[in-house]
Design an enzyme around this catalytic site. Structure first.
Site, PDB file in Angstrom:
ATOM      1  N   ASP A  77      40.291  42.229  36.896  1.00 30.52           N
ATOM      2  CA  ASP A  77      40.512  43.504  36.212  1.00 30.52           C
ATOM      3  C   ASP A  77      39.996  43.558  34.902  1.00 30.52           C
ATOM      4  OD1 ASP A  77      41.613  44.498  38.620  1.00 30.52           O
ATOM      5  OD2 ASP A  77      43.582  44.007  37.661  1.00 30.52           O
ATOM      6  N   ASP A 107      31.520  43.090  36.510  1.00 33.52           N
ATOM      7  CA  ASP A 107      30.840  43.971  36.029  1.00 33.52           C
ATOM      8  C   ASP A 107      30.789  44.297  34.517  1.00 33.52           C
ATOM      9  OD1 ASP A 107      33.301  44.996  36.623  1.00 33.52           O
ATOM     10  OD2 ASP A 107      32.496  47.086  36.738  1.00 33.52           O
TER      11      ASP A 107
END
Length: 210
Positions: free
Chosen positions: A111, A147
């Site tokens: 996360d 990402d």
């Protein structure tokens, strides 16, 4: 080379179910351990266990629905070398991991918590990374893929502060995880690296060389 953890007083969590002294106890036979921390739906863990039947792959996930999904995949694909652990993986590293117990540790798309005020919630802290380093066997590898460029940069700086962690390359491509498949299909940029824990004997030889 030993890496000491900061002396932070926090309550020790309960032991993971089915886990007493060694991660090897979770598997039917001894073999090098590969950990997929925050395994999600287990796509990477199952594919990696299938590619490497000679290794034991441990998928650690804190969401029970995902754990059951990985367990079903292991049953359907007949992967006795794939096991799951329903547990927060940062607590596993900090409190229940043995030194030099893992061959590889993969953290794929944790996360990101991209907002500045939320970054304190990120799991890969300096303390967790020190515990991760301790859990790797000499020559073992830690792989990160994300990402979020900011998260990657933060991890890269923290890893650089750990003596004995060096960037390395892997000779073959890894199977894609669920999120990697999504991001690559959209053409999104990804950020990642592999760090290898140095072998103490090798480093001593280098230190004594002219």
């Amino acid at each position: 080379m030993e890496t000491a953890l900061p002396d932070v007083r926090v309550p020790k969590p309960d032991k993971p179910e089915g886990f007493s002294r060694s991660w090897q106890e979770l598997f039917p036979r001894p073999a090098p351990i590969v950990c997929d921390l925050g395994a999600g739906n287990g796509r990477f863990a199952a594919a990696y266990a299938e590619l490497h039947p000679e290794w034991n792959v441990l998928a650690v996930e804190r969401k029970w629905s995902r754990v059951r999904k990985i367990e079903r995949a292991a049953e359907i694909r007949r992967l006795p070398n794939l096991r799951t652990l329903w547990f927060p993986w940062d607590d596993l590293l900090l409190f229940w991991s043995r030194a030099s117990s893992c061959r590889e540790i993969h953290v794929l798309f944790p996360d990101p918590w991209p907002k500045r005020r939320h970054r304190i919630r990120r799991t890969l802290t300096a303390r967790v990374l020190a515990a991760l380093y301790r859990a790797l066997e000499p020559g073992g590898c830690f792989r990160l893929l994300t990402d979020d460029s900011d998260y990657y940069g933060a991890v890269e700086r923290m890893v650089a502060a750990l003596p004995g962690f060096d960037r390395t390359e892997h000779p073959v491509e890894f199977p894609w995880s669920h999120f990697e498949t999504i991001f690559r299909s959209k053409g999104d940029p990804l950020y990642g690296a592999i760090w290898q824990k140095g072998n103490r004997e090798t480093k001593e030889k280098r230190r004594g060389s002219p």
